[in-house]
Scaffold this active site. Structure first.
Site, PDB file in Angstrom:
ATOM      1  N   ASN A  82      39.608  38.668  35.638  1.00  0.00           N
ATOM      2  CA  ASN A  82      39.031  37.355  35.956  1.00  0.00           C
ATOM      3  C   ASN A  82      39.722  36.662  37.130  1.00  0.00           C
ATOM      4  O   ASN A  82      39.092  35.878  37.844  1.00  0.00           O
ATOM      5  CB  ASN A  82      39.109  36.477  34.687  1.00  0.00           C
ATOM      6  CG  ASN A  82      38.771  35.039  34.966  1.00  0.00           C
ATOM      7  OD1 ASN A  82      37.623  34.711  35.284  1.00  0.00           O
ATOM      8  ND2 ASN A  82      39.761  34.163  34.890  1.00  0.00           N
ATOM      9  N   LYS A 111      34.616  39.212  47.326  1.00  0.00           N
ATOM     10  CA  LYS A 111      33.700  39.315  46.192  1.00  0.00           C
ATOM     11  C   LYS A 111      32.653  40.415  46.405  1.00  0.00           C
ATOM     12  O   LYS A 111      32.165  41.009  45.434  1.00  0.00           O
ATOM     13  CB  LYS A 111      33.053  37.956  45.909  1.00  0.00           C
ATOM     14  CG  LYS A 111      34.045  36.927  45.371  1.00  0.00           C
ATOM     15  CD  LYS A 111      34.736  37.418  44.104  1.00  0.00           C
ATOM     16  CE  LYS A 111      35.649  36.399  43.476  1.00  0.00           C
ATOM     17  NZ  LYS A 111      36.343  36.906  42.266  1.00  0.00           N
ATOM     18  N   TYR A 133      36.600  34.915  51.175  1.00  0.00           N
ATOM     19  CA  TYR A 133      36.219  34.963  49.754  1.00  0.00           C
ATOM     20  C   TYR A 133      34.966  35.820  49.566  1.00  0.00           C
ATOM     21  O   TYR A 133      34.906  36.663  48.665  1.00  0.00           O
ATOM     22  CB  TYR A 133      35.992  33.536  49.261  1.00  0.00           C
ATOM     23  CG  TYR A 133      35.627  33.415  47.803  1.00  0.00           C
ATOM     24  CD1 TYR A 133      36.530  33.760  46.802  1.00  0.00           C
ATOM     25  CD2 TYR A 133      34.372  32.949  47.412  1.00  0.00           C
ATOM     26  CE1 TYR A 133      36.198  33.638  45.461  1.00  0.00           C
ATOM     27  CE2 TYR A 133      34.028  32.818  46.075  1.00  0.00           C
ATOM     28  CZ  TYR A 133      34.949  33.163  45.105  1.00  0.00           C
ATOM     29  OH  TYR A 133      34.617  33.051  43.773  1.00  0.00           O
ATOM     30  N   ASP A 147      52.173  37.103  37.171  1.00  0.00           N
ATOM     31  CA  ASP A 147      51.404  37.039  38.422  1.00  0.00           C
ATOM     32  C   ASP A 147      50.771  38.417  38.592  1.00  0.00           C
ATOM     33  O   ASP A 147      51.468  39.392  38.879  1.00  0.00           O
ATOM     34  CB  ASP A 147      52.349  36.714  39.580  1.00  0.00           C
ATOM     35  CG  ASP A 147      51.625  36.682  40.927  1.00  0.00           C
ATOM     36  OD1 ASP A 147      50.482  37.182  41.007  1.00  0.00           O
ATOM     37  OD2 ASP A 147      52.212  36.171  41.894  1.00  0.00           O
ATOM     38  N   ASP A 149      48.319  34.690  32.358  1.00  0.00           N
ATOM     39  CA  ASP A 149      48.093  33.718  33.424  1.00  0.00           C
ATOM     40  C   ASP A 149      49.446  33.465  34.078  1.00  0.00           C
ATOM     41  O   ASP A 149      50.495  33.706  33.484  1.00  0.00           O
ATOM     42  CB  ASP A 149      47.519  32.403  32.856  1.00  0.00           C
ATOM     43  CG  ASP A 149      46.796  31.565  33.907  1.00  0.00           C
ATOM     44  OD1 ASP A 149      45.563  31.530  33.904  1.00  0.00           O
ATOM     45  OD2 ASP A 149      47.487  30.950  34.756  1.00  0.00           O
TER      46      ASP A 149
END
Ligand SMILES: NC(=O)c1ccc[n+]([C@@H]2O[C@H](COP(=O)([O-])OP(=O)(O)OC[C@H]3O[C@@H](n4cnc5c(N)ncnc54)[C@H](O)[C@@H]3O)[C@@H](O)[C@H]2O)c1
Length: 264
Positions: A99, A173, A169, A73, A48
């Protein structure tokens, strides 16, 4: 041999003995996935950008879970290369959960190029860099499971669209679905599967309050009204779907996008 029942040699579960790398494991779905996989005996590489939340996730894992945490990153090529060289030393990594993702909302006619690019970097470039880094080892070993986070937004999400606009977005996706469809075909004979999981509205630390506020404001397009189950999903419900596509049992499942969206 160790007699500690929590030691790795004694661990059992659907991912026992497997090493899984999860990006964005500091919060939300990534954190739930880390916890769920640890319960199933996986060894974990957690990454993370936020070291504090990463440490909090680590503290929640099932006892005895072997874990490597690495702050990175994952939109940056050199940081991804470093991450995978540490992971390889801990690995071999057989499961990758891409994720990290998200984006900046906004009406497309007002959106800056910087905001558009940010969304593509976060949702698509991170997935590309991590998948590219892991595939040679998986192909060589003849086994791998890759899961990518898409979203119900790939088909347009009413509450996102009407509330603030989420075209960038949704575009990203939908791109995740194209990515797994193509790669599944390219990898079909390799022993490596790749699938996407597409959550609906999920009660994460960040998204939950925002989604609940729509209901509190009585908005017609609130997810509590639009979703047939009339509730938010839990991060754990998404983690359970990720567990399935990352398990041995999903050996004939590849190129699929699995909705976890309360019937929407
Ligand atoms: N929450 C939802 O309702 C929902 C719905 C559909 C799809 N999704 C997708 O599921 C995934 C996870 O969603 P979430 O809501 O749990 O995310 P989140 O935003 O709550 O958490 C993401 C984690 O990723 C980390 N991160 C952000 N940028 C990073 C970077 N560049 N490198 C490394 N780590 C970084 C953050 O620090 C955070 O810990 C995303 O791809 C998201 O688009 C979420």
């Amino acid at each position: 041999m160790s007699t500690n029942p929590n030691s790795p040699s004694h661990r059992e579960g659907r991912l026992a003995g497997r090493t899984a790398l999860i990006t964005g494991a500091g919060l939300g779905i990534g954190r739930a996935c880390a916890v769920r996989f640890s319960e199933e005996g996986a060894r974990l590489v957690l990454t993370d950008i936020d070291p504090i939340n990463l440490a909090k996730t680590r503290a929640l894992l099932a006892p005895g879970c072997e874990v490597l945490v690495h702050v990175a990153d994952v939109t940056e090529e050199t940081q991804v290369a470093e991450l995978f060289s540490h992971a390889d030393a801990f690995g071999p990594v057989e499961i990758l959960v891409n994720n990290v993702g998200g984006g900046r909302p906004g009406r497309i006619w007002d959106l800056s190029v910087e905001d558009w690019d940010h969304t593509m970097r976060l949702s698509l470039r991170s997935m590309f860099l991590c998948t590219r880094a892991i595939l040679p080892g998986m192909i060589e070993r003849g086994y791998g499971r890759i899961a990518c986070l898409s979203s119900g937004a790939r088909n347009g999400t009413v509450w996102n669209a009407l509330h603030m606009g989420a075209c960038a977005y949704s575009t990203a996706k939908a791109g995740v679905t194209g990515f797994v469809r193509d790669l599944a075909i390219e990898l079909a004979d390799s022993g490596v599967t790749i699938n996407a999981v597409a959550p609906g509205p999920i009660d994460t630390e960040l998204a939950g309050p925002f989604l609940r506020a729509m209901e509190e404001q009585g908005l017609d397009y609130s997810p509590f009204r639009m979703v047939p189950m009339h509730r938010l999903g839990t991060p754990r419900e998404v983690a359970d779907a990720l567990l399935y596509v990352c398990s041995q049992e999903a050996s004939y499942v590849t190129g699929t996008t699995l909705d976890v969206s309360g019937g929407r």
